[in-house]
Design a protein around this motif. Structure first.
Motif, mmCIF file in Angstrom:
data_model
loop_
_atom_site.group_PDB
_atom_site.id
_atom_site.type_symbol
_atom_site.label_atom_id
_atom_site.label_comp_id
_atom_site.label_asym_id
_atom_site.label_seq_id
_atom_site.Cartn_x
_atom_site.Cartn_y
_atom_site.Cartn_z
ATOM 1 N N LEU A 50 -9.335 -37.179 15.358
ATOM 2 C CA LEU A 50 -8.642 -36.737 14.146
ATOM 3 C C LEU A 50 -7.969 -35.402 14.436
ATOM 4 O O LEU A 50 -8.600 -34.465 14.923
ATOM 5 C CB LEU A 50 -9.633 -36.565 12.989
ATOM 6 N N ASP A 51 -6.657 -35.312 14.140
ATOM 7 C CA ASP A 51 -5.965 -34.040 14.266
ATOM 8 C C ASP A 51 -6.261 -33.182 13.044
ATOM 9 O O ASP A 51 -6.805 -33.656 12.037
ATOM 10 C CB ASP A 51 -4.449 -34.268 14.389
ATOM 11 N N ALA A 52 -5.904 -31.907 13.126
ATOM 12 C CA ALA A 52 -6.127 -31.001 12.003
ATOM 13 C C ALA A 52 -5.384 -31.518 10.762
ATOM 14 O O ALA A 52 -4.193 -31.805 10.813
ATOM 15 C CB ALA A 52 -5.641 -29.592 12.353
ATOM 16 N N GLY A 53 -6.103 -31.684 9.642
ATOM 17 C CA GLY A 53 -5.507 -32.159 8.396
ATOM 18 C C GLY A 53 -5.461 -33.666 8.271
ATOM 19 O O GLY A 53 -5.160 -34.184 7.190
ATOM 20 N N GLU A 54 -5.755 -34.406 9.340
ATOM 21 C CA GLU A 54 -5.731 -35.871 9.286
ATOM 22 C C GLU A 54 -6.992 -36.394 8.606
ATOM 23 O O GLU A 54 -8.091 -35.901 8.837
ATOM 24 C CB GLU A 54 -5.621 -36.451 10.692
ATOM 25 N N THR A 55 -6.830 -37.397 7.745
ATOM 26 C CA THR A 55 -7.972 -37.983 7.035
ATOM 27 C C THR A 55 -8.169 -39.431 7.466
ATOM 28 O O THR A 55 -7.230 -40.100 7.888
ATOM 29 C CB THR A 55 -7.760 -37.936 5.509
ATOM 30 N N TYR A 56 -9.412 -39.888 7.353
ATOM 31 C CA TYR A 56 -9.755 -41.262 7.707
ATOM 32 C C TYR A 56 -10.825 -41.751 6.729
ATOM 33 O O TYR A 56 -11.931 -41.198 6.669
ATOM 34 C CB TYR A 56 -10.291 -41.317 9.139
ATOM 35 N N GLU A 57 -10.481 -42.768 5.924
ATOM 36 C CA GLU A 57 -11.454 -43.336 5.000
ATOM 37 C C GLU A 57 -12.263 -44.393 5.740
ATOM 38 O O GLU A 57 -11.722 -45.357 6.286
ATOM 39 C CB GLU A 57 -10.763 -43.944 3.784
#
Length: 280
Positions: A206-213
């Motif tokens: 995950l990059d900075a600010g990236e979200t994953y549900e």
């Protein structure tokens, strides 16, 4: 006969494990994007593996795992690819050692004067002080420290001590069993999902600010692992549950079920599932 000699020379030229992975991918008609989708590994990391450029990867402890996942995606033997990668890492480490230089006695006439010596000492102290200030103000995690701790923690579970956390989930608040679990990168962070035997079935960066549900199937079947807990924000139904482990420490066996995450935030974390060590 000439065609057979050319083919044999081509096979001899393929000496790096990255070349084998690339040729298997091309033979299967897959692009790097296809392999990235299958493995959940970013394309730039896959491209670095194909080029055997391990300095582009987030940490050397991840190289073997990434290569084995790539091998699974293109139907190559995992063990063989993992062994090849480890061998190349050892060769790179040996090749980076400085060459031996014979010692020659110093000519006393060429020794620096006392004034020059003190000047060099003062400059060195200033540089050390400046570096200390920069390290104190830096918010980026030390990747070398993370990699070393990740490898050292491979034989044992992460300690269950709690770390101070900003705004954890409110104690006693009810949480729905199907509340969405969302992972957000505060800075670049590697996460993995382990099955009941402790084997990592899937991972991603995950990059900075990236979200994953997290998919519902993952919540029921897998547990979470990461080596930079302070770089990962976990929310349940929109509420921050606080840190999932001490900073710069490998944590694994973290239950993704909403009730367990909220219980962990309230000071009574659910015990992680026993995960036997797996190779590679």
């Amino acid at each position: 006969m000439a065609d057979e000699e050319v083919a044999a020379q081509g096979e001899l030229a393929i000496t790096r494990t990255g070349d084998k992975l690339r040729l298997a991918r091309e033979k299967a008609g897959l692009s790097l994007a296809d392999v990235a989708t299958r493995t959940r590994i970013t394309q730039r990391h896959l491209e670095a593996i194909e080029k055997s450029d391990f300095t582009e990867l987030p940490g050397r402890t991840y190289v073997t795992g990434f290569a084995r996942a790539y091998a699974r995606a293109v139907d190559l033997p995992e063990a063989e690819i993992g062994a090849g990668i480890r061998r190349e890492l050892e060769e790179d480490a040996y090749g980076s050692r400085p060459l031996y230089e014979a010692y020659e006695p110093t000519d006393p006439a060429r020794l620096p004067t006392a004034r020059l010596t003190w000047t060099l000492v003062i400059v060195a102290l200033l540089l050390v002080s400046a570096y200390g200030v920069w390290r104190f103000l830096s918010v980026e995690p030390d990747e070398a420290l993370v990699a070393a701790q990740n490898q050292a923690a491979d034989d044992s579970e992460a300690p269950a001590t709690k770390a101070a956390a900003p705004a954890p989930a409110k104690a006693g608040a009810a949480i729905a069993a199907n509340a969405p679990v969302v992972l957000t990168g505060i800075s670049e962070v590697w996460i993995g999902f382990d099955d009941a035997t402790g084997k990592t079935e899937n991972w991603r960066t995950l990059d900075a600010g990236e979200t994953y549900e997290v998919p519902p199937a993952y919540i029921e079947q897998f547990t979470l692992r990461t080596s930079i807990p302070q770089a990962l924000k976990v929310t349940v139904g929109g509420r921050d549950v606080g840190p999932i482990g001490p900073a710069d420490t490998l944590v694994k066996g973290i239950s993704l079920k909403p009730a367990d995450l909220v219980a962990r935030a309230e000071g009574s974390p659910a015990a992680p599932a026993a995960a036997p060590r797996t190779g590679g």
